[in-house]
Scaffold this active site. Sequence first.
Site, PDB file in Angstrom:
ATOM      1  N   ALA A   1      -9.258   1.962  -8.280  1.00 29.44           N
ATOM      2  CA  ALA A   1     -10.651   2.428  -8.345  1.00 29.44           C
ATOM      3  C   ALA A   1     -10.987   2.975  -9.723  1.00 29.44           C
ATOM      4  O   ALA A   1     -12.061   2.701 -10.279  1.00 29.44           O
ATOM      5  CB  ALA A   1     -10.894   3.497  -7.283  1.00 29.44           C
TER       6      ALA A   1
ATOM      7  N   GLU B   1      -4.549   8.939 -17.314  1.00 34.60           N
ATOM      8  CA  GLU B   1      -3.601   8.264 -16.410  1.00 34.60           C
ATOM      9  C   GLU B   1      -2.215   8.895 -16.569  1.00 34.60           C
ATOM     10  O   GLU B   1      -1.729   9.066 -17.686  1.00 34.60           O
ATOM     11  CB  GLU B   1      -3.576   6.759 -16.702  1.00 34.60           C
ATOM     12  CG  GLU B   1      -2.402   5.982 -16.115  1.00 34.60           C
ATOM     13  CD  GLU B   1      -2.229   6.119 -14.603  1.00 34.60           C
ATOM     14  OE1 GLU B   1      -3.243   6.110 -13.864  1.00 34.60           O
ATOM     15  OE2 GLU B   1      -1.073   6.254 -14.160  1.00 34.60           O
TER      16      GLU B   1
ATOM     17  N   TRP C   1       5.742   6.137  -8.582  1.00 36.35           N
ATOM     18  CA  TRP C   1       5.879   7.574  -8.323  1.00 36.35           C
ATOM     19  C   TRP C   1       7.080   7.845  -7.409  1.00 36.35           C
ATOM     20  O   TRP C   1       7.554   8.974  -7.343  1.00 36.35           O
ATOM     21  CB  TRP C   1       4.630   8.124  -7.628  1.00 36.35           C
ATOM     22  CG  TRP C   1       3.428   8.292  -8.500  1.00 36.35           C
ATOM     23  CD1 TRP C   1       2.431   7.374  -8.695  1.00 36.35           C
ATOM     24  CD2 TRP C   1       3.059   9.448  -9.267  1.00 36.35           C
ATOM     25  NE1 TRP C   1       1.483   7.893  -9.544  1.00 36.35           N
ATOM     26  CE2 TRP C   1       1.839   9.167  -9.904  1.00 36.35           C
ATOM     27  CE3 TRP C   1       3.659  10.696  -9.482  1.00 36.35           C
ATOM     28  CZ2 TRP C   1       1.190  10.081 -10.739  1.00 36.35           C
ATOM     29  CZ3 TRP C   1       3.022  11.605 -10.311  1.00 36.35           C
ATOM     30  CH2 TRP C   1       1.794  11.281 -10.933  1.00 36.35           C
TER      31      TRP C   1
ATOM     32  N   ASN D   1       1.701  -3.932  -6.596  1.00 39.50           N
ATOM     33  CA  ASN D   1       1.542  -4.334  -5.194  1.00 39.50           C
ATOM     34  C   ASN D   1       1.802  -5.819  -4.987  1.00 39.50           C
ATOM     35  O   ASN D   1       2.171  -6.540  -5.901  1.00 39.50           O
ATOM     36  CB  ASN D   1       0.191  -3.876  -4.641  1.00 39.50           C
ATOM     37  CG  ASN D   1      -0.989  -4.704  -5.121  1.00 39.50           C
ATOM     38  OD1 ASN D   1      -0.820  -5.757  -5.720  1.00 39.50           O
ATOM     39  ND2 ASN D   1      -2.174  -4.212  -4.852  1.00 39.50           N
TER      40      ASN D   1
ATOM     41  N   VAL E   1      -3.029  15.010 -14.549  1.00 42.99           N
ATOM     42  CA  VAL E   1      -4.006  16.073 -14.308  1.00 42.99           C
ATOM     43  C   VAL E   1      -3.432  17.063 -13.306  1.00 42.99           C
ATOM     44  O   VAL E   1      -2.911  16.676 -12.254  1.00 42.99           O
ATOM     45  CB  VAL E   1      -5.325  15.474 -13.797  1.00 42.99           C
ATOM     46  CG1 VAL E   1      -6.261  16.562 -13.274  1.00 42.99           C
ATOM     47  CG2 VAL E   1      -5.992  14.672 -14.912  1.00 42.99           C
TER      48      VAL E   1
ATOM     49  N   HIS F   1      -0.633   1.498   2.705  1.00 39.31           N
ATOM     50  CA  HIS F   1      -2.092   1.536   2.677  1.00 39.31           C
ATOM     51  C   HIS F   1      -2.629   2.905   3.101  1.00 39.31           C
ATOM     52  O   HIS F   1      -3.526   2.984   3.943  1.00 39.31           O
ATOM     53  CB  HIS F   1      -2.679   0.460   3.600  1.00 39.31           C
ATOM     54  CG  HIS F   1      -2.230  -0.927   3.278  1.00 39.31           C
ATOM     55  ND1 HIS F   1      -2.174  -1.935   4.214  1.00 39.31           N
ATOM     56  CD2 HIS F   1      -1.811  -1.487   2.111  1.00 39.31           C
ATOM     57  CE1 HIS F   1      -1.749  -3.055   3.637  1.00 39.31           C
ATOM     58  NE2 HIS F   1      -1.513  -2.800   2.371  1.00 39.31           N
TER      59      HIS F   1
ATOM     60  N   ALA G   1      -8.918   5.218  -2.388  1.00 41.09           N
ATOM     61  CA  ALA G   1      -8.708   4.846  -0.983  1.00 41.09           C
ATOM     62  C   ALA G   1      -8.906   6.026  -0.033  1.00 41.09           C
ATOM     63  O   ALA G   1      -9.116   5.825   1.167  1.00 41.09           O
ATOM     64  CB  ALA G   1      -7.310   4.258  -0.814  1.00 41.09           C
TER      65      ALA G   1
HETATM   66  C1  LIG Z   1       4.046  -1.500  -3.153  1.00 43.00           C
HETATM   67  C2  LIG Z   1       2.632  -1.697  -2.710  1.00 43.00           C
HETATM   68  C3  LIG Z   1       2.228  -2.944  -2.246  1.00 43.00           C
HETATM   69  C4  LIG Z   1       0.907  -3.124  -1.841  1.00 43.00           C
HETATM   70  N1  LIG Z   1       0.477  -4.390  -1.537  1.00 43.00           N
HETATM   71  C5  LIG Z   1      -0.853  -4.608  -1.353  1.00 43.00           C
HETATM   72  C6  LIG Z   1      -1.370  -5.911  -1.234  1.00 43.00           C
HETATM   73  O1  LIG Z   1      -0.647  -6.893  -1.352  1.00 43.00           O
HETATM   74  N2  LIG Z   1      -2.704  -6.058  -1.026  1.00 43.00           N
HETATM   75  C7  LIG Z   1      -3.541  -4.987  -0.916  1.00 43.00           C
HETATM   76  O2  LIG Z   1      -4.732  -5.183  -0.675  1.00 43.00           O
HETATM   77  N3  LIG Z   1      -3.083  -3.733  -1.027  1.00 43.00           N
HETATM   78  C8  LIG Z   1      -1.761  -3.531  -1.277  1.00 43.00           C
HETATM   79  N4  LIG Z   1      -1.304  -2.255  -1.466  1.00 43.00           N
HETATM   80  C9  LIG Z   1      -2.247  -1.158  -1.353  1.00 43.00           C
HETATM   81  C10 LIG Z   1      -3.155  -1.007  -2.555  1.00 43.00           C
HETATM   82  O3  LIG Z   1      -2.556  -1.468  -3.739  1.00 43.00           O
HETATM   83  C11 LIG Z   1      -3.520   0.473  -2.705  1.00 43.00           C
HETATM   84  O4  LIG Z   1      -3.880   0.977  -1.461  1.00 43.00           O
HETATM   85  C12 LIG Z   1      -4.698   0.668  -3.637  1.00 43.00           C
HETATM   86  O5  LIG Z   1      -4.467  -0.027  -4.839  1.00 43.00           O
HETATM   87  C13 LIG Z   1      -4.946   2.138  -3.897  1.00 43.00           C
HETATM   88  O6  LIG Z   1      -5.967   2.281  -4.861  1.00 43.00           O
HETATM   89  P1  LIG Z   1      -6.340   3.723  -5.428  1.00 43.00           P
HETATM   90  O7  LIG Z   1      -7.342   3.505  -6.504  1.00 43.00           O
HETATM   91  O8  LIG Z   1      -6.708   4.592  -4.298  1.00 43.00           O
HETATM   92  O9  LIG Z   1      -4.996   4.295  -6.015  1.00 43.00           O
HETATM   93  P2  LIG Z   1      -3.994   3.708  -7.177  1.00 43.00           P
HETATM   94  O10 LIG Z   1      -4.295   2.276  -7.491  1.00 43.00           O
HETATM   95  O11 LIG Z   1      -2.644   4.043  -6.714  1.00 43.00           O
HETATM   96  O12 LIG Z   1      -4.428   4.540  -8.437  1.00 43.00           O
HETATM   97  C14 LIG Z   1      -4.169   5.905  -8.607  1.00 43.00           C
HETATM   98  C15 LIG Z   1      -3.852   6.149 -10.066  1.00 43.00           C
HETATM   99  O13 LIG Z   1      -3.942   7.534 -10.326  1.00 43.00           O
HETATM  100  C16 LIG Z   1      -2.837   7.912 -11.101  1.00 43.00           C
HETATM  101  N5  LIG Z   1      -2.604   9.333 -10.848  1.00 43.00           N
HETATM  102  C17 LIG Z   1      -2.142   9.915  -9.733  1.00 43.00           C
HETATM  103  N6  LIG Z   1      -2.091  11.235  -9.876  1.00 43.00           N
HETATM  104  C18 LIG Z   1      -2.533  11.497 -11.111  1.00 43.00           C
HETATM  105  C19 LIG Z   1      -2.714  12.696 -11.846  1.00 43.00           C
HETATM  106  N7  LIG Z   1      -2.418  13.891 -11.329  1.00 43.00           N
HETATM  107  N8  LIG Z   1      -3.196  12.625 -13.124  1.00 43.00           N
HETATM  108  C20 LIG Z   1      -3.507  11.414 -13.657  1.00 43.00           C
HETATM  109  N9  LIG Z   1      -3.348  10.256 -13.004  1.00 43.00           N
HETATM  110  C21 LIG Z   1      -2.874  10.303 -11.747  1.00 43.00           C
HETATM  111  C22 LIG Z   1      -1.724   7.014 -10.650  1.00 43.00           C
HETATM  112  O14 LIG Z   1      -0.670   6.964 -11.585  1.00 43.00           O
HETATM  113  C23 LIG Z   1      -2.453   5.707 -10.454  1.00 43.00           C
HETATM  114  O15 LIG Z   1      -2.506   4.958 -11.648  1.00 43.00           O
HETATM  115  C24 LIG Z   1       0.011  -2.031  -1.852  1.00 43.00           C
HETATM  116  C25 LIG Z   1       0.433  -0.785  -2.307  1.00 43.00           C
HETATM  117  C26 LIG Z   1       1.726  -0.612  -2.751  1.00 43.00           C
HETATM  118  C27 LIG Z   1       2.135   0.729  -3.281  1.00 43.00           C
END
Ligand SMILES: Cc1cc2nc3c(=O)[nH]c(=O)nc-3n(C[C@H](O)[C@H](O)[C@H](O)COP(=O)(O)OP(=O)(O)OC[C@H]3O[C@@H](n4cnc5c(N)ncnc54)[C@H](O)[C@@H]3O)c2cc1C
Length: 665
Positions: free
Chosen positions: A56, A77, A113, A143, A295, A587, A620
């Site tokens: 996101a 990040e 992580w 992923n 952060v 997820h 998410a």
């Molecule tokens: C191994 C794996 C396989 C998956 N396979 C699939 C798939 O095939 N298809 C699918 O649709 N979904 C899949 N998912 C799920 C999907 O990728 C995630 O649910 C989704 O990308 C989450 O998006 P997000 O933006 O919420 O978080 P993320 O994409 O995880 O982004 C969060 C970001 O914030 C950063 N962050 C965290 N804390 C801090 C902080 N304190 N300060 C600064 N930065 C920080 C992290 O390092 C990360 O870069 C998978 C997930 C994983 C882990």
Amino acid sequence: MTLPNVRSLLILPLPLLFLLAPHLPLVYGSSASSNLTPAEFAAKPFDVIVVGGGNAGLVLANRLSAPPSTLRVGLIEAGADYPVDDLIDTPTAGNLLGNARVGTLLGNPTYDWELQSVPQPALDGQPLQYPRGKVMGGSTAINSMVWQRGSRADYDAWASQFGNGPEWGFDALLPYFARSESWHPPSPSAPPLFPDTSINFTALGEMHGTEGPIEVSYNSWLTDLDAPAAQAAVAAARLQPNTNPDGGHDASMPATGTARTVGPVSGQRSYAASAYLSADVRARSNLEVVTEAAVSRILWDVSGNVTNAKAVEFVSAGKTYTVDVRKEVVLAAGALKTPQILELSGVGNRTLLESLDIPVVLDLPEVGENLQDHPVTLSDFRVVPNVVTLDTLGYNATFRAEQAELYKSSRTGALSYTSAPLGPVPLQSMTTPAQLSKMRAQLESYIASADLTPMQKVQYDVLRDIVDKGEDGWVEMVVVPAGGVLSAPEEGRSYLTAVAIQLHPFGRGSVHIKSTDPSESPAIDPRFLEIPWDFDVLVHGAKFIRKWISTDPIAPYIDKLVTPPASLTGHAEWEKFVHGNVRTTNHPLGTTAMAPRSLGGVVDPSLKIYGLKNVRVVDAGVIPLTIGVAIMPTVYAVAEKAADILWKEWKLDLVVQENHLRDEL
Ligand SMILES: Cc1cc2nc3c(=O)[nH]c(=O)nc-3n(C[C@H](O)[C@H](O)[C@H](O)COP(=O)(O)OP(=O)(O)OC[C@H]3O[C@@H](n4cnc5c(N)ncnc54)[C@H](O)[C@@H]3O)c2cc1C
Ligand SMILES: *[C@@H]1O[C@H](CO)[C@@H](O)[C@H](O)[C@H]1NC(C)=O
Ligand SMILES: *[C@@H]1O[C@H](CO)[C@@H](O)[C@H](O)[C@H]1NC(C)=O
Ligand SMILES: *[C@@H]1O[C@H](CO)[C@@H](O)[C@H](O)[C@H]1NC(C)=O
Ligand SMILES: *[C@@H]1O[C@H](CO)[C@@H](O)[C@H](O)[C@H]1NC(C)=O
């Protein structure tokens, strides 16, 4: 979705990529040069700070800084930034098998992580491994690249039952799904999963976008098991292949095979960093990036009855920095990390915060509650000799060299493969009417006796409606054409790992900080399978896998039932098997849910946190209820929608003068 975890890595000595190294020019860790040092970043003035460069966060960083916007956007990040990295970019290195075998992305602190849940009572007291991307691109960098859209009912509930308004329903979200993707139809020369099913490509194309940043395509190469396993799954479930899985009903195996985030020409992973943070975006003068900077909290300006975020504190290489923010903070650290930042900032459950001596800025007890996820159970099978799966890359050096050469020359072949057959199946397909009505009666008595939150009452109405209609998937059947995830493979033999994912559990968990130390992981407690219904659904899923692999045309390929063995038959034994064989599909969602305050929502329909003037959550965590598929495309769509909301709210389409912006603050 994903399968492997650290336990599986330990039993798998085979370093696939290492074996490929003589054939591929491997590149790792060439960091982007345009990023600022922490001190440089902290000294900059920013209008908006985006916390987390993931699924996101990178959408927001890109869209909010796009011309004619003159907003000064800062992105923080926690992980490093690897614009060119073969482990991330090569699909087989990053897919299910690649991860399980190599252990290079998952379970590797350079990218992951490596979070872990608290011990789960219903899983024999074992914790769950929770990989999350800690790298530019977030979880999209590590992923499994599966690209799916949930059913109409999943999103319409956000609009109606959850009261977020019609602009959050399926039809209203379609343009945002489309905006994120450059969809490419299956190549006519690609091997079909269902040769007898004709697909209306016009209808399919109408559900997709062709000009967005994320490249979406279909496999150009399949293993010997994909088509027979997909056909058998559909036959065992008494379904037809789904000719338009993104059109509003997700059930059954997609006739096209499941789409994935791989460029059809590059053969490489297309993910949040490669797509939304391309070189031209990085070059924008109003976007600054700092990496390896975590952060720790938001700092507040409390004047009168208004609480404003005024700065963000982050830690890099052991040093603490503070960066000012003029307009807004957007938290995009993911469903397991955004609640941690809020709680460390004094926003959350008063009792919890006071017990840790954190000054309470806002008592919002639902922060970190409502954690939902997709539990999964797996089985594996040895297949007859001379069947090409991804295992063949491991044991056949000639094949491996051929495929590496093919990937180098044409970006196709086994190294470009991602799992193709993923089919959500209604519960009616895997239970008898008598079994289902008994389970439903037990569920009703559980619900009647439970002390439900207002949110759960709404959620459970939505879920009962979905399961009773039986039109959409309730358990997803997935084919992984490889072994090594559950049991150690025999040298020279190929395997099928079959997966059943529970898509809509009734159990609810939580994620909360344990201390004021920002480097300490929060207590993640998804509370998997504690409710009898959730457990029974996965037992039926595990049993259905056996029916599936006994069905033609996959049955003749199966040589030996490895996990569980053929000797496992009685119901009690199946129950014992499931207690010991559950993982997460990764997820997690719902921990900062978008819903009215009266339902316990944490953010409003503009994704602003209730009670705060200038903090939003876009990740998410805002998804209020499980959707019936993998969630990455939905997170992109939510983030695209959020960017649109902010463009309208801040009138970024007008080329605004700096001082006009200042006036608005
Ligand atoms: C191994 C794996 C396989 C998956 N396979 C699939 C798939 O095939 N298809 C699918 O649709 N979904 C899949 N998912 C799920 C999907 O990728 C995630 O649910 C989704 O990308 C989450 O998006 P997000 O933006 O919420 O978080 P993320 O994409 O995880 O982004 C969060 C970001 O914030 C950063 N962050 C965290 N804390 C801090 C902080 N304190 N300060 C600064 N930065 C920080 C992290 O390092 C990360 O870069 C998978 C997930 C994983 C882990
Ligand atoms: C294919 O889909 C398009 C668009 O939905 C529709 O107009 C057309 O009639 C369909 N063609 C067939 C053969 O069904
Ligand atoms: C906060 O204070 C302002 C100005 O004094 C007032 O207009 C507003 O109603 C107050 N809001 C709340 C929620 O008390
Ligand atoms: C707040 O936290 C306390 C202590 O952990 C807990 O007992 C209480 O149930 C929580 N409140 C809510 C609404 O979750
Ligand atoms: C190994 O792969 C090559 C090339 O695909 C194939 O010709 C050969 O039969 C395979 N050998 C074994 C033992 O599977």
